[in-house]
Motif scaffolding. Sequence first.
Motif, PDB file in Angstrom:
ATOM      1  N   THR A   1      -6.040  11.805   2.759  1.00 14.73           N
ATOM      2  CA  THR A   1      -6.261  10.463   2.214  1.00 14.73           C
ATOM      3  C   THR A   1      -7.532  10.425   1.389  1.00 14.73           C
ATOM      4  O   THR A   1      -7.593   9.762   0.347  1.00 14.73           O
TER       5      THR A   1
ATOM      6  N   ALA B   1      -6.237  -0.754  -5.855  1.00  9.08           N
ATOM      7  CA  ALA B   1      -6.203   0.374  -6.792  1.00  9.08           C
ATOM      8  C   ALA B   1      -6.176  -0.117  -8.234  1.00  9.08           C
ATOM      9  O   ALA B   1      -6.910   0.385  -9.095  1.00  9.08           O
TER      10      ALA B   1
ATOM     11  N   SER C   1      -9.426   2.410   1.708  1.00  9.53           N
ATOM     12  CA  SER C   1      -8.326   3.353   1.909  1.00  9.53           C
ATOM     13  C   SER C   1      -8.395   4.006   3.286  1.00  9.53           C
ATOM     14  O   SER C   1      -7.378   4.182   3.954  1.00  9.53           O
TER      15      SER C   1
ATOM     16  N   SER D   1      -7.615   9.566  -2.515  1.00 10.05           N
ATOM     17  CA  SER D   1      -8.448   8.481  -3.030  1.00 10.05           C
ATOM     18  C   SER D   1      -9.255   8.939  -4.238  1.00 10.05           C
ATOM     19  O   SER D   1      -9.396   8.206  -5.228  1.00 10.05           O
TER      20      SER D   1
ATOM     21  N   ASN E   1      -1.934   4.758   2.612  1.00  8.37           N
ATOM     22  CA  ASN E   1      -3.142   4.048   3.046  1.00  8.37           C
ATOM     23  C   ASN E   1      -3.994   3.528   1.897  1.00  8.37           C
ATOM     24  O   ASN E   1      -5.116   3.057   2.126  1.00  8.37           O
ATOM     25  N   VAL E   2      -3.494   3.605   0.679  1.00  8.97           N
ATOM     26  CA  VAL E   2      -4.221   3.091  -0.479  1.00  8.97           C
ATOM     27  C   VAL E   2      -3.611   1.765  -0.898  1.00  8.97           C
ATOM     28  O   VAL E   2      -2.419   1.686  -1.180  1.00  8.97           O
ATOM     29  N   SER E   3      -4.430   0.724  -0.926  1.00  9.08           N
ATOM     30  CA  SER E   3      -3.959  -0.600  -1.320  1.00  9.08           C
ATOM     31  C   SER E   3      -3.641  -0.619  -2.813  1.00  9.08           C
ATOM     32  O   SER E   3      -4.488  -0.310  -3.650  1.00  9.08           O
TER      33      SER E   3
ATOM     34  N   GLU F   1       0.833  -1.192   0.000  1.00  8.29           N
ATOM     35  CA  GLU F   1       0.000   0.000   0.000  1.00  8.29           C
ATOM     36  C   GLU F   1       0.872   1.248   0.000  1.00  8.29           C
ATOM     37  O   GLU F   1       2.049   1.212   0.357  1.00  8.29           O
TER      38      GLU F   1
END
Length: 349
Positions: free
Chosen positions: A182, A50, A305, A186, A44-46, A41
């Motif tokens: 975040t 994504a 996220s 996102s 905090n975004v996988s 990640e």
Amino acid sequence: MKKKMKFFEKYLSIWVALCILSGFLLGKIFPQIPKTLSKWEYANVSIPIAILIWFMIYPMMLKIDFSSIKNVGKNPKGLFITLTVNWLIKPFSMYFIAYIFLKIVFGNIIDPELSSEYMAGAVLLGAAPCTAMVFVWSYLTNGDPLYTLVQVAINDLIILFAFAPIVSFLLKVGNITVPFGTLLFSVMIFVLIPLVAAIITRHYVIKVKGKYYLEKIFIPKFSSISIVGLLLTLILLFSFQGETIEKNFVHMLLISVPLIIQTFLIFAIGYFWACFWKVPHSIAAPAAMIGASNFFELAVAVAISLFGFNSGAALATVVGVLVEVPVMLTLVRIANMTKNKFVKKGVTK
């Protein structure tokens, strides 16, 4: 001739249920897979999620012709109804309805912390009007395809600016703190990037091959990619949700209650308003459907996220996917059965 949905869209709820089961079993039998993927990640975004979300959203964005916005003035009433319902009513009514059921009615059943996460997921759904499946609902109600395109294009542009502030505000009202950065990141990752990529692609393909090739040959090639992206996302998501599902299986039914009520409410507001304003049924039906349906791909991605794979927020957004098709098909039937009400008012020819 009676119009029919494509096979995948018609049985979307079944595919979602199968993905829930497959993901659950995957997490139980091979727990090292979700544990490994959870480490990939950024901010905090996988990264895996994504990529899969891009596979879902990019083909949808390809369908949107932003040059159609120039036709926005041809029937301003329909667009005004859509935008007012989607951005001034829907997010706030979703919060209110979710609060009543998840915090009060089911307050003795759901843990307060978990109910807050479920509310967050509901808010994410409520702040994201549909951008893809609405084309299906419009088709099934004999909606004006060109005007539906205008409505979706305008909503997609508004999402870029309104989604993050509205979600942030409503979550703060619910005493849920999320990093605004975040949230913005996102939106950039899951909306702006695929949107820009789709605009560039459309321009290039039309320039080289023409618009007919784009719409009849190029775009259909990506439909299967979008389907695979959705199914893999759900499998991956529920491989992380195994423990949450085991402990809170009944909660999935409870979460569906405010989501279903919200869907019917938003449709009713938009549909009856359009009828009162003498908007043609071909515009009124899809205008009401856009708000009733959700951009669930975005909601799922942002929930992951902000709160993580195994969060209640992520679970709530997937429940939204699970109930969407049967509920929306019910609304399609209602719209088709009441079309004559518009004729009596002298609305349609």
